[in-house]
Design a protein around this motif. Structure first.
Motif, PDB file in Angstrom:
ATOM      1  N   PRO A 191       0.828  -1.215   0.000  1.00  0.00           N
ATOM      2  CA  PRO A 191       0.000   0.000   0.000  1.00  0.00           C
ATOM      3  C   PRO A 191       0.856   1.256   0.000  1.00  0.00           C
ATOM      4  CG  PRO A 191      -0.727  -1.558   1.683  1.00  0.00           C
ATOM      5  CD  PRO A 191       0.590  -2.065   1.172  1.00  0.00           C
ATOM      6  N   VAL A 192       0.357   2.294  -0.628  1.00  0.00           N
ATOM      7  CA  VAL A 192       1.109   3.546  -0.702  1.00  0.00           C
ATOM      8  C   VAL A 192       1.445   4.069   0.687  1.00  0.00           C
ATOM      9  CG1 VAL A 192       0.953   5.982  -1.376  1.00  0.00           C
ATOM     10  CG2 VAL A 192       0.244   4.185  -2.978  1.00  0.00           C
ATOM     11  N   ASN A 193       0.530   3.951   1.622  1.00  0.00           N
ATOM     12  CA  ASN A 193       0.796   4.445   2.976  1.00  0.00           C
ATOM     13  C   ASN A 193       1.966   3.720   3.627  1.00  0.00           C
ATOM     14  OD1 ASN A 193      -1.254   6.330   2.881  1.00  0.00           O
ATOM     15  ND2 ASN A 193      -2.763   5.015   3.885  1.00  0.00           N
ATOM     16  N   GLU A 194       2.088   2.422   3.367  1.00  0.00           N
ATOM     17  CA  GLU A 194       3.207   1.657   3.909  1.00  0.00           C
ATOM     18  C   GLU A 194       4.498   2.021   3.194  1.00  0.00           C
ATOM     19  OE1 GLU A 194       4.634  -3.016   4.413  1.00  0.00           O
ATOM     20  OE2 GLU A 194       2.532  -2.537   4.014  1.00  0.00           O
ATOM     21  N   MET A 195       4.443   2.114   1.875  1.00  0.00           N
ATOM     22  CA  MET A 195       5.631   2.482   1.108  1.00  0.00           C
ATOM     23  C   MET A 195       6.126   3.872   1.496  1.00  0.00           C
ATOM     24  SD  MET A 195       7.832   1.494  -1.209  1.00  0.00           S
ATOM     25  CE  MET A 195       7.157   0.235  -2.299  1.00  0.00           C
ATOM     26  N   SER A 196       5.209   4.736   1.889  1.00  0.00           N
ATOM     27  CA  SER A 196       5.580   6.095   2.280  1.00  0.00           C
ATOM     28  C   SER A 196       6.608   6.087   3.399  1.00  0.00           C
ATOM     29  CB  SER A 196       4.331   6.871   2.705  1.00  0.00           C
ATOM     30  OG  SER A 196       4.671   8.172   3.123  1.00  0.00           O
ATOM     31  N   GLY A 197       6.430   5.192   4.358  1.00  0.00           N
ATOM     32  CA  GLY A 197       7.382   5.121   5.464  1.00  0.00           C
ATOM     33  C   GLY A 197       8.757   4.647   5.032  1.00  0.00           C
ATOM     34  N   TYR A 198       8.783   3.729   4.046  1.00  0.00           N
ATOM     35  CA  TYR A 198      10.068   3.218   3.575  1.00  0.00           C
ATOM     36  C   TYR A 198      10.845   4.274   2.782  1.00  0.00           C
ATOM     37  CZ  TYR A 198       7.780  -1.249   4.607  1.00  0.00           C
ATOM     38  OH  TYR A 198       7.111  -2.278   5.212  1.00  0.00           O
ATOM     39  N   LEU A 199      10.114   5.189   2.142  1.00  0.00           N
ATOM     40  CA  LEU A 199      10.747   6.164   1.243  1.00  0.00           C
ATOM     41  C   LEU A 199      11.027   7.522   1.874  1.00  0.00           C
ATOM     42  CD1 LEU A 199       8.821   5.554  -2.100  1.00  0.00           C
ATOM     43  CD2 LEU A 199      11.290   5.394  -1.787  1.00  0.00           C
ATOM     44  N   LYS A 200      10.456   7.786   3.036  1.00  0.00           N
ATOM     45  CA  LYS A 200      10.459   9.154   3.547  1.00  0.00           C
ATOM     46  C   LYS A 200      11.854   9.716   3.799  1.00  0.00           C
ATOM     47  CE  LYS A 200       9.792   7.814   8.398  1.00  0.00           C
ATOM     48  NZ  LYS A 200       8.894   7.935   9.573  1.00  0.00           N
ATOM     49  N   ASP A 201      12.845   8.866   4.090  1.00  0.00           N
ATOM     50  CA  ASP A 201      14.199   9.364   4.351  1.00  0.00           C
ATOM     51  C   ASP A 201      15.168   9.008   3.223  1.00  0.00           C
ATOM     52  OD1 ASP A 201      14.125   6.662   4.895  1.00  0.00           O
ATOM     53  OD2 ASP A 201      15.427   6.778   6.654  1.00  0.00           O
ATOM     54  N   CYS A 202      14.624   8.622   2.049  1.00  0.00           N
ATOM     55  CA  CYS A 202      15.474   8.276   0.907  1.00  0.00           C
ATOM     56  C   CYS A 202      15.540   9.428  -0.091  1.00  0.00           C
ATOM     57  CB  CYS A 202      14.939   7.031   0.196  1.00  0.00           C
ATOM     58  SG  CYS A 202      15.028   5.517   1.185  1.00  0.00           S
ATOM     59  N   GLN A 203      16.680   9.558  -0.744  1.00  0.00           N
ATOM     60  CA  GLN A 203      16.856  10.571  -1.779  1.00  0.00           C
ATOM     61  C   GLN A 203      16.895   9.972  -3.179  1.00  0.00           C
ATOM     62  OE1 GLN A 203      19.239  10.549   1.057  1.00  0.00           O
ATOM     63  NE2 GLN A 203      17.502  11.613   1.994  1.00  0.00           N
ATOM     64  N   SER A 204      16.931   8.649  -3.255  1.00  0.00           N
ATOM     65  CA  SER A 204      16.965   7.988  -4.565  1.00  0.00           C
ATOM     66  C   SER A 204      16.383   6.586  -4.442  1.00  0.00           C
ATOM     67  CB  SER A 204      18.400   7.925  -5.109  1.00  0.00           C
ATOM     68  OG  SER A 204      19.263   7.294  -4.177  1.00  0.00           O
ATOM     69  N   VAL A 205      15.970   6.063  -5.601  1.00  0.00           N
ATOM     70  CA  VAL A 205      15.416   4.714  -5.702  1.00  0.00           C
ATOM     71  C   VAL A 205      16.060   4.033  -6.895  1.00  0.00           C
ATOM     72  CG1 VAL A 205      13.344   3.322  -6.050  1.00  0.00           C
ATOM     73  CG2 VAL A 205      13.186   5.468  -4.775  1.00  0.00           C
TER      74      VAL A 205
END
Length: 245
Positions: free
Chosen positions: A59-73
């Protein structure tokens, strides 16, 4: 800089993680619970390991937590070369994951655009450049779209970034890396980069070692000069030598 890597347990993904760690970067990886990763990663403070059964359904809400402190993917996702891997679910593993990640980045609305580096294939054309394709190759690629779901998945994932995200998105910048015939090698060697293929991926393929792909992807993440040169493009990467022993 902290990078989220998906497909980190694959042959190229592992090499990319190693390249980033060697450069002193922090890395988050999303892998399946049963994925095989190096034991040393479990004791490395620069890696955060997230285990999930199906990344394409996060879910987007869950992915949001994984990405919040990242600058790249970076995505090195691919389909296993087995009947289940090619024809089973999820058929749009790469596309669905790219879409979820992009939707999450846009929702998070970072102050600075995140870099998204996608591993793809030289068999996929950059339609922004109207790359010439022989009649024979068009026929074969058409058959691939009908008979090989992973090829369509690669095309759709690249098109999502190229068309849906485009060149002027406030929150996402991207590069789609297109290696040709992938081979294994122990060390990084000289390689060349091109805006479009210089040979037919079907009838006259070149070679690209996985470690060279990983090196280029890592440079796109950590080297601003290299990234700015290729941002919004789909560079093709070839080894400079025809055989690596």
């Amino acid at each position: 800089m902290k990078t989220l890597v998906v497909g980190a347990s694959g042959s190229t993904g592992k090499l990319l993680v190693m390249q980033l760690l060697a450069a002193g970067q922090e890395v988050k990886i999303i892998v399946r619970p049963t994925s095989n990763i190096p034991d040393t990663w479990n004791n490395n403070d620069n890696i955060t390991i997230i285990r999930i059964n199906d990344i394409s359904n996060i879910p987007v809400n869950e992915m949001s937590g994984y990405l919040k402190d990242c600058q790249s993917v970076a995505s090195c996702l691919g389909h296993n070369l087995s009947f289940k891997g090619m024809y089973g679910k999820p058929k749009l593993l790469i596309t669905d994951t790219v879409q979820i990640i992009c939707e999450t980045i846009i929702k998070n609305a970072p102050e600075k655009p995140l870099r998204f580096v996608l591993m793809n294939t030289a068999g996929n054309n950059n339609k922004n450049l109207n790359e010439p394709v022989s009649f024979g190759q068009k026929i074969v690629i058409g058959l691939f779209r009908l008979l090989l779901p992973p090829h369509s998945d690669n095309e759709n994932a690249a098109d999502y970034l190229r068309v849906k995200i485009g060149q002027k998105n406030r929150f996402i910048e991207w590069v789609t890396v297109r290696p040709d015939n992938l081979i294994n090698a122990q060390i990084v060697t000289e390689y060349s980069l091109h805006a479009s293929p210089t040979r037919s991926a079907l009838f006259n393929p070149g070679q690209t070692s996985r470690i060279n792909v990983a090196h280029f992807m890592s440079q796109l993440i950590i080297n601003d000069t290299i990234y700015n040169k290729w941002s919004g493009q789909m560079p093709v990467i070839y080894n400079n030598i025809t055989e690596i022993k």
